[in-house]
Design a protein around this motif. Structure first.
Motif, PDB file in Angstrom:
ATOM      1  N   VAL A 403       0.860  -1.159   0.002  1.00 13.32           N
ATOM      2  CA  VAL A 403      -0.044  -0.051   0.001  1.00 13.32           C
ATOM      3  C   VAL A 403       0.890   1.233   0.013  1.00 13.32           C
ATOM      4  O   VAL A 403       1.975   1.361   0.818  1.00 13.32           O
ATOM      5  N   ARG A 404       0.551   2.264  -0.636  1.00 13.89           N
ATOM      6  CA  ARG A 404       1.394   3.315  -0.991  1.00 13.89           C
ATOM      7  C   ARG A 404       0.504   4.447  -0.439  1.00 13.89           C
ATOM      8  O   ARG A 404      -0.575   4.742  -0.496  1.00 13.89           O
ATOM      9  N   LEU A 405       1.148   5.083   0.659  1.00  9.65           N
ATOM     10  CA  LEU A 405       0.872   6.139   1.679  1.00  9.65           C
ATOM     11  C   LEU A 405       1.341   7.655   1.124  1.00  9.65           C
ATOM     12  O   LEU A 405       2.287   7.696   0.656  1.00  9.65           O
ATOM     13  N   TYR A 406       0.627   8.672   1.303  1.00  9.53           N
ATOM     14  CA  TYR A 406       0.710   9.921   0.877  1.00  9.53           C
ATOM     15  C   TYR A 406       0.630  10.878   1.842  1.00  9.53           C
ATOM     16  O   TYR A 406      -0.439  10.857   2.789  1.00  9.53           O
ATOM     17  N   ALA A 407       1.190  11.891   2.268  1.00  7.38           N
ATOM     18  CA  ALA A 407       1.032  13.063   2.783  1.00  7.38           C
ATOM     19  C   ALA A 407       1.777  14.085   2.407  1.00  7.38           C
ATOM     20  O   ALA A 407       2.640  14.146   1.598  1.00  7.38           O
ATOM     21  N   GLY A 408       1.186  15.492   2.542  1.00  7.21           N
ATOM     22  CA  GLY A 408       1.858  16.825   2.072  1.00  7.21           C
ATOM     23  C   GLY A 408       1.711  17.961   2.988  1.00  7.21           C
ATOM     24  O   GLY A 408       1.445  17.769   4.243  1.00  7.21           O
ATOM     25  N   CYS A 409       2.466  19.074   2.818  1.00  5.12           N
ATOM     26  CA  CYS A 409       2.603  20.166   3.495  1.00  5.12           C
ATOM     27  C   CYS A 409       2.540  21.311   2.863  1.00  5.12           C
ATOM     28  O   CYS A 409       3.061  21.475   1.623  1.00  5.12           O
ATOM     29  N   GLY A 410       1.947  22.466   3.370  1.00  4.89           N
ATOM     30  CA  GLY A 410       1.729  23.586   2.815  1.00  4.89           C
ATOM     31  C   GLY A 410       3.276  24.288   2.875  1.00  4.89           C
ATOM     32  O   GLY A 410       3.666  24.349   4.042  1.00  4.89           O
ATOM     33  N   VAL A 411       3.919  24.925   2.075  1.00  3.40           N
ATOM     34  CA  VAL A 411       5.069  25.744   2.380  1.00  3.40           C
ATOM     35  C   VAL A 411       4.991  26.978   1.912  1.00  3.40           C
ATOM     36  O   VAL A 411       4.358  27.469   0.690  1.00  3.40           O
ATOM     37  N   VAL A 412       5.320  27.703   2.735  1.00  8.64           N
ATOM     38  CA  VAL A 412       5.096  29.301   2.635  1.00  8.64           C
ATOM     39  C   VAL A 412       6.695  30.049   2.976  1.00  8.64           C
ATOM     40  O   VAL A 412       7.501  29.065   3.318  1.00  8.64           O
ATOM     41  N   GLU A 413       6.758  31.076   2.952  1.00  2.00           N
ATOM     42  CA  GLU A 413       8.120  31.831   3.071  1.00  2.00           C
ATOM     43  C   GLU A 413       8.915  31.232   4.450  1.00  2.00           C
ATOM     44  O   GLU A 413      10.083  31.132   4.465  1.00  2.00           O
ATOM     45  N   LEU A 421       8.937  18.021   7.184  1.00  4.54           N
ATOM     46  CA  LEU A 421       9.119  16.515   7.160  1.00  4.54           C
ATOM     47  C   LEU A 421       8.588  15.889   8.388  1.00  4.54           C
ATOM     48  O   LEU A 421       7.814  14.893   8.262  1.00  4.54           O
ATOM     49  N   ALA A 422       8.731  16.463   9.553  1.00  2.00           N
ATOM     50  CA  ALA A 422       7.989  15.876  10.794  1.00  2.00           C
ATOM     51  C   ALA A 422       6.515  15.860  10.582  1.00  2.00           C
ATOM     52  O   ALA A 422       5.770  14.927  11.088  1.00  2.00           O
ATOM     53  N   GLU A 423       6.011  17.199  10.142  1.00  2.00           N
ATOM     54  CA  GLU A 423       4.686  17.099   9.938  1.00  2.00           C
ATOM     55  C   GLU A 423       3.984  15.999   8.997  1.00  2.00           C
ATOM     56  O   GLU A 423       3.173  15.616   9.106  1.00  2.00           O
ATOM     57  N   THR A 424       4.969  15.674   8.015  1.00  2.00           N
ATOM     58  CA  THR A 424       4.392  14.627   7.201  1.00  2.00           C
ATOM     59  C   THR A 424       4.200  13.205   7.905  1.00  2.00           C
ATOM     60  O   THR A 424       3.378  12.405   7.595  1.00  2.00           O
ATOM     61  N   TRP A 425       5.074  12.803   8.741  1.00  2.00           N
ATOM     62  CA  TRP A 425       4.930  11.756   9.539  1.00  2.00           C
ATOM     63  C   TRP A 425       3.755  11.765  10.369  1.00  2.00           C
ATOM     64  O   TRP A 425       3.144  10.833  10.629  1.00  2.00           O
ATOM     65  N   ALA A 426       3.297  13.117  11.039  1.00  2.00           N
ATOM     66  CA  ALA A 426       2.213  13.213  11.648  1.00  2.00           C
ATOM     67  C   ALA A 426       1.072  12.563  11.057  1.00  2.00           C
ATOM     68  O   ALA A 426       0.108  12.101  11.324  1.00  2.00           O
ATOM     69  N   LYS A 427       0.954  13.142   9.646  1.00  2.00           N
ATOM     70  CA  LYS A 427       0.095  13.059   8.672  1.00  2.00           C
ATOM     71  C   LYS A 427      -0.141  11.615   8.422  1.00  2.00           C
ATOM     72  O   LYS A 427      -1.364  11.302   7.859  1.00  2.00           O
ATOM     73  N   PHE A 428       1.018  10.912   8.180  1.00  2.00           N
ATOM     74  CA  PHE A 428       0.996   9.464   7.901  1.00  2.00           C
ATOM     75  C   PHE A 428       0.441   8.617   8.985  1.00  2.00           C
ATOM     76  O   PHE A 428      -0.054   7.553   8.622  1.00  2.00           O
ATOM     77  N   ARG A 429       0.331   9.180  10.281  1.00  2.00           N
ATOM     78  CA  ARG A 429       0.077   8.411  11.253  1.00  2.00           C
ATOM     79  C   ARG A 429      -1.445   7.763  11.182  1.00  2.00           C
ATOM     80  O   ARG A 429      -1.309   6.445  11.500  1.00  2.00           O
ATOM     81  N   PRO A 430      -2.511   8.267  10.771  1.00  3.68           N
ATOM     82  CA  PRO A 430      -3.800   7.586  10.529  1.00  3.68           C
ATOM     83  C   PRO A 430      -3.604   6.344   9.960  1.00  3.68           C
ATOM     84  O   PRO A 430      -4.104   5.407  10.360  1.00  3.68           O
TER      85      PRO A 430
END
Length: 439
Positions: A403-413, A421-430
């Motif tokens: 199974v392929r898991l996806y996560a993304g983050c909003g990038v601003v200045e 990167l840490a935020e993507t791991w939090a979003k992979f958690r579910p």
């Protein structure tokens, strides 16, 4: 490119069900890996079987699907004893994020739909054959699908192998840094970058078990399952009931584990860090403006929260805003769900702004075809009602044990690659938790 092989004349019968007969709500029907699913707080729709499907790729995929669906339901014979959103002819759908994706967007018409809404439950049978539709026949058809479901094995912690997808963590952080550099040139305000990981489970991937776990753990999210795409999204792209449209916009994320060891209320901590952050508020304001600007031409009235609220989920907190609009007639009729999606997608919450610049930069930096990730997923009925979330916190079942898991983050200045990167791991958690993988 479109494909609608065998589009046929369909007939439907909708009859009431006793909601008390399945006390667990709709998650009690999530017993097959091929189930179609859209559920929140135990309500929604589940589907079994397939009567017909439409597929398309390219920039016109939403409008082509809309035309196909409207022609099909216009000719349908409908008997509906319940008459509420989701009854009668209904289809589940999943659309590719990108107009240049090779992934096929799809609408699927199931044979059987079970619905639950505000205490009202129903059963719909859909057919393209000449068989007589009866209540007894519809109940028998549902029981056939349930009776042939495999035994469900309980999932504990499982041996699993996680491997990187398109980019290593180091390369993905370099992509974030490159995105920040582009933002600092003034070329764009915000960019959303996604990454993927692959989980291999020797004892097999079971979509039904994943969906049941998500539906129970993430009751405030919309749990979806369409053709191997599974997940539980906190973000509603557009919900249409009659002439009323609603959306839930998220931008700004805080991992709940960041509150470990903090004195005082965790929610106060979230308020301080999220609502009190200029970076997070800026990212949120961009997302709200993106949605309301595009929805405005279809609306005669619209309101949104003046201040975002904190959405509390088991893994993260989000800055969230709800938007509500009364739809106006465009060229003589109220716009359909799919016409609205065509105008709204992709929002700044999943792409960036300006859209064209962000989209081109995503293709350059991600080295990834997102497929259905961050695309619209949901359902619609013949009356134009529907609910379409953004396929976040999700994964694609690619094989019996992968199974392929996806996560993304909003990038601003002000974005920092290590924090993103840490935020993507939090979003992979579910998804990791629903697979029985410790995270």
């Amino acid at each position: 490119m479109t494909s609608a092989p065998g589009t046929r004349h369909i007939r439907t019968l909708t009859v009431p069900l006793d909601a008390d007969s399945f006390p667990g709500g709709l998650p009690s029907f999530l017993v097959r890996d091929d189930v179609l699913c859209w559920t929140r707080r135990e309500a929604g729709l589940v589907g079994f079987g397939e009567v017909d499907r439409f597929t398309a790729t390219g920039p016109e995929r939403f409008l082509e699907a809309d035309i196909w669906w409207r022609h099909l339901v216009l000719e349908a014979d409908v008997t509906d004893a319940v008459e509420c959103p989701g009854t009668g002819p209904a289809a589940f759908g999943s659309f590719a994020f990108s107009k240049v994706s090779a992934h096929e967007s799809r609408l699927i018409i199931p044979e059987i739909v079970v619905g639950l809404r505000d205490g009202t439950a129903w059963l719909t049978q859909i057919t393209a054959d000449d068989v007589e539709l009866t209540e007894a026949g519809a109940r028998a058809a549902l029981n056939r699908w349930l009776d042939t479901a495999p035994e469900q094995e309980p999932q504990g912690d499982r041996e699993a192998k996680l491997s990187t997808g398109a980019l290593s963590e180091t390369d993905w952080m370099a992509a974030v840094a490159a995105g920040v550099a582009e933002i600092r040139t003034g070329a764009l305000e915000k960019l959303v970058l996604a990454r993927d990981i692959v989980a291999t489970l020797p004892d097999g991937v079971h979509a039904a078990a994943i969906l049941r776990e998500l539906a129970v753990r993430y009751r405030e999210c919309w749990t979806y399952g369409v053709d191997g795409l599974v997940g539980s999204t906190p973000e509603m792209l557009i919900q249409v009931e009659g002439r009323t449209a609603q959306a839930r916009v998220l931008a700004g994320t805080l991992d709940r584990r960041d509150a470990d060891g903090i004195e005082g209320s965790p929610l106060d901590f979230a308020e301080r860090v999220l609502a009190g952050s200029e970076k997070q508020r800026h990212e949120h304001d961009i997302a709200i403006a993106s949605l309301t600007t595009r929805l405005a031409p279809f609306s005669e009235a619209m309101n949104a929260h003046s201040e975002p609220f904190i959405l509390e989920l088991p893994n993260v907190w989000h800055l969230a805003s709800d938007v509500k609009a009364e739809l106006t007639e465009v060229e003589g009729h109220v716009p359909t769900c799919l016409a609205l999606i065509n105008a709204l997608h992709p929002t700044a919450a999943v792409c960036g702004t300006p859209t064209t610049v962000a989209g081109a930069l995503i293709r350059k930096l991600e080295h990834l075809d997102r497929g259905p990730y961050a695309g619209p997923v949901g359902w619609l009925d013949a009356a134009g009602n529907g609910e379409w979330g953004i396929a976040l916190r999700g994964a694609v079942v690619e094989g019996p044990d992968t199974v392929r898991l996806y996560a993304g983050c909003g990038v601003v200045e002000g974005s920092v690659p290590e924090m993103e990167l840490a935020e993507t791991w939090a979003k992979f958690r579910p998804m990791l938790e629903s697979l029985g993988i410790e995270s």
